[in-house]
Design an enzyme around this catalytic site. Structure first.
Site, short mmCIF file in Angstrom:
data_model
loop_
_atom_site.label_atom_id
_atom_site.label_comp_id
_atom_site.label_asym_id
_atom_site.label_seq_id
_atom_site.Cartn_x
_atom_site.Cartn_y
_atom_site.Cartn_z
N LYS A 77 0.85 -1.21 0.00
CA LYS A 77 0.00 0.00 0.00
C LYS A 77 0.87 1.24 0.00
CE LYS A 77 -4.47 -1.06 2.09
NZ LYS A 77 -5.26 -0.83 3.30
N SER A 84 -10.44 8.37 7.61
CA SER A 84 -9.13 8.96 7.26
C SER A 84 -9.17 9.50 5.84
CB SER A 84 -8.03 7.91 7.37
OG SER A 84 -7.90 7.46 8.68
P1 ADP Z 1 -8.64 0.02 8.20
O1 ADP Z 1 -7.58 0.22 7.17
O2 ADP Z 1 -8.51 -1.22 9.04
O3 ADP Z 1 -10.07 0.25 7.73
P2 ADP Z 1 -8.93 2.46 9.67
O4 ADP Z 1 -7.79 3.22 10.26
O5 ADP Z 1 -9.70 3.14 8.61
O6 ADP Z 1 -8.28 1.13 9.22
O7 ADP Z 1 -9.97 2.00 10.79
C1 ADP Z 1 -9.61 1.21 11.89
C2 ADP Z 1 -10.84 0.90 12.72
O8 ADP Z 1 -11.43 2.11 13.19
C3 ADP Z 1 -11.97 0.17 12.00
O9 ADP Z 1 -12.60 -0.70 12.91
C4 ADP Z 1 -12.93 1.28 11.64
O10 ADP Z 1 -14.26 0.80 11.52
C5 ADP Z 1 -12.79 2.16 12.85
N1 ADP Z 1 -13.14 3.56 12.55
C6 ADP Z 1 -12.70 4.32 11.55
N2 ADP Z 1 -13.27 5.55 11.59
C7 ADP Z 1 -14.10 5.55 12.66
C8 ADP Z 1 -15.00 6.51 13.22
N3 ADP Z 1 -15.19 7.70 12.67
N4 ADP Z 1 -15.70 6.16 14.34
C9 ADP Z 1 -15.54 4.92 14.89
N5 ADP Z 1 -14.73 3.97 14.39
C10 ADP Z 1 -14.02 4.27 13.29
#
Ligand code: ADP
Length: 172
Positions: free
Chosen positions: A41, A128
């Site tokens: 990635k 993100s």
């Molecule tokens: P990934 O690449 O595993 O999706 P992320 O960093 O996007 O990694 O997310 C990691 C975790 O945080 C996942 O369980 C995702 O559902 C949760 N998450 C992401 N954004 C939020 C948010 N705004 N509120 C609650 N949980 C979140």
């Protein structure tokens, strides 16, 4: 003592992630936030940058540790002696993917339980990628990203902007 792991890309960490970390730290004795990286990635921030960012914004939680790994979650949990993996659920769209992952993790490591926490209403639609998109357009990030890292996110996009205009200039 129950150790939970909270894994993700955190590229960058958002207020939604931070809200989840805060809530998990109240429930579990220890929470390890682990930046999972995939060499194929191309993240915006390097693992070192993300480690520094996540460490800075979680400093106030004494039972939260920060780490990075390229292992499978099930194997990482085993190595850390963690019995819980915490995941956030935003819209219904997260549910299917997260359930599939929970089932796979359970198969690989039967000792590991997945705990889902619903996203806070405030951060339901925050990701993100939304933060990266907003930063690209120079929007105010204060409602979306931890204040300690906003300057760094803005700087990263200025840097990218400088690089692409330099590249465009050198190919013209
Ligand atoms: P990934 O690449 O595993 O999706 P992320 O960093 O996007 O990694 O997310 C990691 C975790 O945080 C996942 O369980 C995702 O559902 C949760 N998450 C992401 N954004 C939020 C948010 N705004 N509120 C609650 N949980 C979140």
């Amino acid at each position: 003592m129950t150790t939970a792991i909270y894994t993700g890309s955190f590229d960058p960490i958002t207020l939604g992630h931070l809200n989840l970390i805060k809530r998990a730290s109240r429930v579990f004795d220890k929470v390890i936030v682990c930046i999972m990286f995939n060499k194929d990635k191309h993240p915006l921030f390097s693992v070192e940058e993300r480690l520094r960012q996540v460490t800075t914004v979680t400093e106030r939680f004494p039972n939260v540790e920060v780490d990075s790994s390229d292992l499978l979650v099930a194997e990482y949990a085993r190595q850390k002696g963690a019995s819980v993996v915490v995941r956030g659920l935003r819209a219904v769209s997260d549910y299917e993917k997260e359930c599939q992952m929970a089932l796979i993790n359970k198969r690989l490591n039967p000792e590991l339980e997945t705990f889902f926490l619903p996203a806070s209403e405030k951060y339901m639609y925050l990701s993100s990628s939304a933060v990266r998109e907003l930063a690209l357009f120079g929007s105010d990030l204060s409602a979306f990203a931890p204040r300690e890292i906003i300057g760094e996110i803005e700087e990263k996009f200025r840097e990218k902007g400088r690089k692409s205009s330099w590249q465009a200039a050198s190919t013209n």
